[in-house]
Design a protein around this motif. Structure first.
Motif, PDB file in Angstrom:
ATOM      1  N   ASP A 134     -50.360  22.462 -11.318  1.00  0.00           N
ATOM      2  CA  ASP A 134     -49.158  23.048 -10.712  1.00  0.00           C
ATOM      3  C   ASP A 134     -49.466  23.800  -9.412  1.00  0.00           C
ATOM      4  N   GLU A 135     -50.298  23.159  -8.608  1.00  0.00           N
ATOM      5  CA  GLU A 135     -50.611  23.767  -7.309  1.00  0.00           C
ATOM      6  C   GLU A 135     -49.379  23.681  -6.385  1.00  0.00           C
ATOM      7  N   PRO A 136     -49.344  24.511  -5.358  1.00  0.00           N
ATOM      8  CA  PRO A 136     -48.152  24.499  -4.489  1.00  0.00           C
ATOM      9  C   PRO A 136     -48.095  23.266  -3.593  1.00  0.00           C
ATOM     10  N   VAL A 137     -46.862  22.868  -3.281  1.00  0.00           N
ATOM     11  CA  VAL A 137     -46.639  21.789  -2.315  1.00  0.00           C
ATOM     12  C   VAL A 137     -46.542  22.458  -0.944  1.00  0.00           C
ATOM     13  N   ALA A 138     -47.377  21.995  -0.011  1.00  0.00           N
ATOM     14  CA  ALA A 138     -47.393  22.635   1.309  1.00  0.00           C
ATOM     15  C   ALA A 138     -46.038  22.480   1.993  1.00  0.00           C
ATOM     16  N   GLU A 139     -45.672  23.509   2.749  1.00  0.00           N
ATOM     17  CA  GLU A 139     -44.394  23.523   3.486  1.00  0.00           C
ATOM     18  C   GLU A 139     -44.170  22.199   4.228  1.00  0.00           C
ATOM     19  N   GLY A 140     -45.249  21.758   4.920  1.00  0.00           N
ATOM     20  CA  GLY A 140     -45.154  20.569   5.767  1.00  0.00           C
ATOM     21  C   GLY A 140     -44.900  19.282   5.003  1.00  0.00           C
ATOM     22  N   ALA A 141     -45.068  19.303   3.677  1.00  0.00           N
ATOM     23  CA  ALA A 141     -44.910  18.059   2.903  1.00  0.00           C
ATOM     24  C   ALA A 141     -43.446  17.755   2.599  1.00  0.00           C
ATOM     25  N   TRP A 142     -42.573  18.743   2.825  1.00  0.00           N
ATOM     26  CA  TRP A 142     -41.184  18.549   2.394  1.00  0.00           C
ATOM     27  C   TRP A 142     -40.443  17.477   3.186  1.00  0.00           C
ATOM     28  N   ASP A 143     -40.710  17.424   4.502  1.00  0.00           N
ATOM     29  CA  ASP A 143     -40.033  16.406   5.318  1.00  0.00           C
ATOM     30  C   ASP A 143     -40.414  15.021   4.821  1.00  0.00           C
ATOM     31  N   GLU A 144     -41.721  14.863   4.559  1.00  0.00           N
ATOM     32  CA  GLU A 144     -42.225  13.575   4.066  1.00  0.00           C
ATOM     33  C   GLU A 144     -41.591  13.245   2.702  1.00  0.00           C
ATOM     34  N   LEU A 145     -41.534  14.250   1.824  1.00  0.00           N
ATOM     35  CA  LEU A 145     -40.971  14.006   0.489  1.00  0.00           C
ATOM     36  C   LEU A 145     -39.490  13.642   0.592  1.00  0.00           C
ATOM     37  N   ASN A 146     -38.756  14.340   1.443  1.00  0.00           N
ATOM     38  CA  ASN A 146     -37.328  14.015   1.591  1.00  0.00           C
ATOM     39  C   ASN A 146     -37.129  12.615   2.155  1.00  0.00           C
ATOM     40  N   ALA A 147     -38.004  12.231   3.081  1.00  0.00           N
ATOM     41  CA  ALA A 147     -37.897  10.870   3.644  1.00  0.00           C
ATOM     42  C   ALA A 147     -38.156   9.833   2.551  1.00  0.00           C
ATOM     43  N   LEU A 148     -39.133  10.108   1.694  1.00  0.00           N
ATOM     44  CA  LEU A 148     -39.432   9.170   0.606  1.00  0.00           C
ATOM     45  C   LEU A 148     -38.262   9.071  -0.373  1.00  0.00           C
ATOM     46  N   ILE A 149     -37.654  10.227  -0.671  1.00  0.00           N
ATOM     47  CA  ILE A 149     -36.512  10.212  -1.604  1.00  0.00           C
ATOM     48  C   ILE A 149     -35.374   9.367  -1.013  1.00  0.00           C
TER      49      ILE A 149
END
Ligand code: SAM
Length: 273
Positions: free
Chosen positions: A44-59
């Motif tokens: 349960d390590e943190p997701v880096a701030e910068g990963a959110w754009d990438e994750l939203n694009a994948l979703i």
């Protein structure tokens, strides 16, 4: 945000869109976007701030039904991590049965040459080459795009698999064991398949003609008249086994049916004396 909370949010979005296996997919997408390993994800390590754009694009892409393996670029097959991309079909777990059939035939004849016909990303050929080192393995496909993906996997796994562009087995002079997951979807039902398959996977990997068995019949004929392998094994779809057995027997072969783990008729084998 922690990894598991992020994955729970992704899962909720996927579930709301009716995407099956949402929990597993959410984990894969979250890990891919964040770069977290499996153990880091479960810690349960943190997701880096910068990963959110990438994750939203994948979703967004997943909600348009692009298959997750094309988003992450990876798929596991027979315990191997393979590169996948839109030029090649995503290997399915049930296809591992063809690998098992090939390996048990190799136990009887360790010097046999194996041909993976319609190799796609190279899954069957590479799995055989890994499990039976020293075997001569050829991987053939009509599609240059598929062969490009297969070449990446051959390199990634460091196996001596020969890649050949060939329409069916026309470019192949000799093979003892042919493992063939050729296209077997009847043309008329392609439009009824899941959107992930019909809109994103290559048509050339799916379309088997009017009843799905055009390529299977053509290869059987070539086996009988020219190649004379000791075994050819075809993956087939629901309701097709009987027709393939009849076609093989009409060409003088001894035919058999193998079932997959859920008990479906999944592979037809043909042998000539
Ligand atoms: C169902 S996919 C199987 C891919 C891979 N073997 C797997 O199991 O993941 C069928 C493959 O057959 C190839 N194919 C289609 N027509 C072919 C032909 N006439 N000759 C050789 N390969 C063909 C497609 O390009 C595709 O890669």
């Amino acid at each position: 945000m922690k990894a598991r909370e992020a994955a729970a949010q992704v899962r909720a979005e996927l579930e709301a869109a009716g995407i099956p296996d949402a929990a597993m997919e959410a984990e894969l997408l979250t890990r891919h976007a964040s770069g977290l390993s499996r153990s880091a994800f479960f810690a349960d390590e943190p997701v880096a701030e910068g990963a959110w754009d990438e994750l939203n694009a994948l979703i967004t892409r997943r909600l348009r039904r692009e298959p997750t393996p094309y988003l992450t670029g990876l798929r596991e097959f027979h315990g191997l991590e393979l590169v996948v991309g839109p030029g090649a079909l995503i290997p399915r777990p049930e296809t591992e049965l063809l690998v098992e059939i090939g390996l048990s035939e190799l136990e009887r004849d360790p010097g046999a040459t194996v041909l993976d016909l319609g190799t796609g990303c190279g899954a069957i050929a590479i799995a055989v080459a890994k499990a039976a080192p020293g075997t001569r393995v050829i991987a053939a496909d009509v599609s240059a795009d598929a062969l490009r993906v297969a070449a990446m996997n051959v390199k990634r796994h460091g196996v001596p698999v020969s890649l050949v562009q060939s329409d069916l087995a026309r470019a192949i002079r000799q093979a003892d064991i042919i493992l063939a997951n050729l296209p077997y979807v009847p043309e008329g039902i392609i439009e009824t398949l899941q959107p992930e398959v019909q809109h994103y996977e290559p048509r050339v990997a799916l379309n088997g003609g009017e009843d799905g068995l055009d390529l299977v019949r053509a290869l059987l004929t070539d086996c009988e008249s020219r190649l004379r392998p000791r075994l050819v094994a075809f993956e087939i779809g629901m309701g097709q086994a009987r027709h393939v057995v009849e076609a093989a027997e009409a060409l003088g072969a001894e035919a058999g049916i193998e079932h997959d783990l859920v008990g479906w008729e999944r592979v037809v084998t043909a042998r000539w004396a």
